[in-house]
Write an enzyme that holds these catalytic residues in place. Sequence first.
Site, short mmCIF file in Angstrom:
data_model
loop_
_atom_site.label_atom_id
_atom_site.label_comp_id
_atom_site.label_asym_id
_atom_site.label_seq_id
_atom_site.Cartn_x
_atom_site.Cartn_y
_atom_site.Cartn_z
CE1 TYR A 1 36.88 40.45 46.03
CE2 TYR A 1 37.65 42.59 45.27
CZ TYR A 1 37.05 41.38 45.01
OH TYR A 1 36.63 41.09 43.75
CG HIS B 1 34.37 32.83 45.97
ND1 HIS B 1 35.22 33.27 44.99
CD2 HIS B 1 33.99 31.58 45.62
CE1 HIS B 1 35.34 32.33 44.06
NE2 HIS B 1 34.61 31.30 44.43
#
Length: 148
Positions: free
Chosen positions: A22, A104
């Site tokens: 991430y 995302h």
Amino acid sequence: MTILILNGPNLNRLGTRKPEIYGSQTMAQILLDIQRRWPDIHFRYAQSNHEGDLIDQIQEANAPRPTTNDAPVGIVLNAGGYSHTSVAIRDAVEESDVPVVEVHISDITKREPFRRTSLLTDVCAHHIIGHGSKGYSEAVEWILTHHR
């Protein structure tokens, strides 16, 4: 003009949770970059680990505001894990008159099998998947380009 940026579960941990997937940027840093890029836009940000809170935010964005200018013209939505499981969030997005851009950070199509399907993609106006934290800016740009 207002744009709502809405994050789902565990995204309050950006910058520390699995930075190899991430990234190391916190959401505060991402939001600061966005606000600097578009200083004349009002951004509302919300994050929740609770499904109903996210649905409430989506529905509230669609509430009539005849005398104010703070109704969002678009929603940037990273529903996190709920993208793969929540029919209820899907229903709220599908009912939305405000365009929703799904984001995302990671490429869910290359992740574990249970993450490869998003229940939201076909009801969102647009989606940005796997572009890292810059996906949020790309979503804002899409909303601004397609705003009527």
